[in-house]
Design a protein around this motif. Sequence first.
Motif, PDB file in Angstrom:
ATOM      1  N   SER A  56      42.113  43.980  31.842  1.00  0.00           N
ATOM      2  CA  SER A  56      41.816  42.571  31.605  1.00  0.00           C
ATOM      3  C   SER A  56      40.462  42.427  30.922  1.00  0.00           C
ATOM      4  O   SER A  56      39.579  43.263  31.075  1.00  0.00           O
ATOM      5  CB  SER A  56      41.826  41.783  32.909  1.00  0.00           C
ATOM      6  OG  SER A  56      40.784  42.232  33.756  1.00  0.00           O
ATOM      7  N   GLN A  60      41.998  37.613  30.890  1.00  0.00           N
ATOM      8  CA  GLN A  60      43.194  37.761  30.078  1.00  0.00           C
ATOM      9  C   GLN A  60      43.670  39.199  30.193  1.00  0.00           C
ATOM     10  O   GLN A  60      42.899  40.137  30.035  1.00  0.00           O
ATOM     11  CB  GLN A  60      42.935  37.438  28.604  1.00  0.00           C
ATOM     12  CG  GLN A  60      42.818  35.972  28.335  1.00  0.00           C
ATOM     13  CD  GLN A  60      43.212  35.657  26.914  1.00  0.00           C
ATOM     14  OE1 GLN A  60      42.667  36.227  25.988  1.00  0.00           O
ATOM     15  NE2 GLN A  60      44.152  34.753  26.752  1.00  0.00           N
ATOM     16  N   ARG A  61      44.953  39.346  30.487  1.00  0.00           N
ATOM     17  CA  ARG A  61      45.530  40.677  30.614  1.00  0.00           C
ATOM     18  C   ARG A  61      45.606  41.331  29.236  1.00  0.00           C
ATOM     19  O   ARG A  61      45.946  40.667  28.248  1.00  0.00           O
ATOM     20  CB  ARG A  61      46.938  40.567  31.200  1.00  0.00           C
ATOM     21  CG  ARG A  61      47.537  41.886  31.605  1.00  0.00           C
ATOM     22  CD  ARG A  61      48.805  41.664  32.409  1.00  0.00           C
ATOM     23  NE  ARG A  61      49.937  41.343  31.565  1.00  0.00           N
ATOM     24  CZ  ARG A  61      50.792  42.244  31.093  1.00  0.00           C
ATOM     25  NH1 ARG A  61      50.654  43.513  31.387  1.00  0.00           N
ATOM     26  NH2 ARG A  61      51.796  41.873  30.339  1.00  0.00           N
ATOM     27  N   ILE A  62      45.238  42.614  29.171  1.00  0.00           N
ATOM     28  CA  ILE A  62      45.404  43.386  27.948  1.00  0.00           C
ATOM     29  C   ILE A  62      46.333  44.555  28.236  1.00  0.00           C
ATOM     30  O   ILE A  62      46.429  45.026  29.371  1.00  0.00           O
ATOM     31  CB  ILE A  62      44.059  43.877  27.368  1.00  0.00           C
ATOM     32  CG1 ILE A  62      43.333  44.822  28.341  1.00  0.00           C
ATOM     33  CG2 ILE A  62      43.179  42.703  26.977  1.00  0.00           C
ATOM     34  CD1 ILE A  62      42.132  45.526  27.729  1.00  0.00           C
ATOM     35  N   GLY A  80      47.628  44.238  22.965  1.00  0.00           N
ATOM     36  CA  GLY A  80      47.988  42.830  23.017  1.00  0.00           C
ATOM     37  C   GLY A  80      47.391  42.175  24.237  1.00  0.00           C
ATOM     38  O   GLY A  80      46.767  42.825  25.078  1.00  0.00           O
ATOM     39  N   THR A  81      47.586  40.846  24.355  1.00  0.00           N
ATOM     40  CA  THR A  81      47.031  40.090  25.476  1.00  0.00           C
ATOM     41  C   THR A  81      48.055  39.122  26.050  1.00  0.00           C
ATOM     42  O   THR A  81      49.003  38.727  25.376  1.00  0.00           O
ATOM     43  CB  THR A  81      45.800  39.253  25.045  1.00  0.00           C
ATOM     44  OG1 THR A  81      46.218  38.266  24.115  1.00  0.00           O
ATOM     45  CG2 THR A  81      44.719  40.107  24.452  1.00  0.00           C
ATOM     46  N   ALA A  82      47.819  38.740  27.285  1.00  0.00           N
ATOM     47  CA  ALA A  82      48.576  37.688  27.967  1.00  0.00           C
ATOM     48  C   ALA A  82      47.627  37.063  28.976  1.00  0.00           C
ATOM     49  O   ALA A  82      46.888  37.780  29.655  1.00  0.00           O
ATOM     50  CB  ALA A  82      49.800  38.257  28.675  1.00  0.00           C
ATOM     51  N   GLN A  83      47.631  35.761  29.102  1.00  0.00           N
ATOM     52  CA  GLN A  83      46.706  35.091  30.027  1.00  0.00           C
ATOM     53  C   GLN A  83      47.149  35.302  31.468  1.00  0.00           C
ATOM     54  O   GLN A  83      48.317  35.130  31.808  1.00  0.00           O
ATOM     55  CB  GLN A  83      46.623  33.600  29.727  1.00  0.00           C
ATOM     56  CG  GLN A  83      45.505  32.951  30.513  1.00  0.00           C
ATOM     57  CD  GLN A  83      44.922  31.762  29.790  1.00  0.00           C
ATOM     58  OE1 GLN A  83      45.050  31.645  28.592  1.00  0.00           O
ATOM     59  NE2 GLN A  83      44.273  30.898  30.527  1.00  0.00           N
ATOM     60  N   LEU A  84      46.222  35.695  32.329  1.00  0.00           N
ATOM     61  CA  LEU A  84      46.506  35.906  33.747  1.00  0.00           C
ATOM     62  C   LEU A  84      46.556  34.592  34.517  1.00  0.00           C
ATOM     63  O   LEU A  84      47.373  34.416  35.393  1.00  0.00           O
ATOM     64  CB  LEU A  84      45.425  36.794  34.382  1.00  0.00           C
ATOM     65  CG  LEU A  84      45.485  38.277  34.064  1.00  0.00           C
ATOM     66  CD1 LEU A  84      44.266  38.976  34.654  1.00  0.00           C
ATOM     67  CD2 LEU A  84      46.741  38.905  34.595  1.00  0.00           C
ATOM     68  N   THR A  96      37.992  38.052  23.755  1.00  0.00           N
ATOM     69  CA  THR A  96      39.057  39.010  24.030  1.00  0.00           C
ATOM     70  C   THR A  96      39.478  39.709  22.748  1.00  0.00           C
ATOM     71  O   THR A  96      39.642  40.924  22.727  1.00  0.00           O
ATOM     72  CB  THR A  96      40.260  38.300  24.681  1.00  0.00           C
ATOM     73  OG1 THR A  96      39.820  37.700  25.904  1.00  0.00           O
ATOM     74  CG2 THR A  96      41.385  39.276  24.977  1.00  0.00           C
ATOM     75  N   ARG A  97      39.632  38.958  21.672  1.00  0.00           N
ATOM     76  CA  ARG A  97      40.009  39.536  20.373  1.00  0.00           C
ATOM     77  C   ARG A  97      38.963  40.535  19.922  1.00  0.00           C
ATOM     78  O   ARG A  97      39.283  41.610  19.444  1.00  0.00           O
ATOM     79  CB  ARG A  97      40.185  38.412  19.342  1.00  0.00           C
ATOM     80  CG  ARG A  97      40.409  38.858  17.942  1.00  0.00           C
ATOM     81  CD  ARG A  97      41.778  39.399  17.534  1.00  0.00           C
ATOM     82  NE  ARG A  97      42.629  39.801  18.591  1.00  0.00           N
ATOM     83  CZ  ARG A  97      43.563  40.763  18.574  1.00  0.00           C
ATOM     84  NH1 ARG A  97      43.834  41.438  17.573  1.00  0.00           N
ATOM     85  NH2 ARG A  97      44.291  41.074  19.555  1.00  0.00           N
TER      86      ARG A  97
END
Length: 135
Positions: A56, A60-62, A80-84, A96-97
């Motif tokens: 994370s 944000q999950r990576i 990639g990412t996904a919001q926790l 995050t990027r």
Amino acid sequence: MLSLVLFGCAAPPLAPGDWGQAVGSTWTLTGFHRSAPAGMPQVQINFSEDGRVAGSVNGQRIFGTYETTTAGGLRFASLGTAQLSPSIPDMPPDQTRKMLDTLYQVKHYRVEDQTLRLYRGRRPLIFRRTATPPK
């Protein structure tokens, strides 16, 4: 002779350590090179034996994949990412990027005791082991 000296300064660290020590543990970013700047992102990563990386960055999950070489090389791919959590206040999305872009630049690693250094050049990202799975 001068070019040899400059080349030696830019070379990756010798004796990268056993990558097996990095796998399965949770690593927390503690600094860049030799400092921990104010506003540094909260980053945790975990490497699995099958070449996957997860973690994370500021909530944000990576996720993605990685490859290592016997010479201490390390390369990340398909990050990639996904919001926790939808309730994370004022998290800068570009941070995050930027962290993912930084991981893509990593070329070498070094594992020593409880420290993992990921080198993009001469200045590493420094991680400390914060959790190890039970054996």
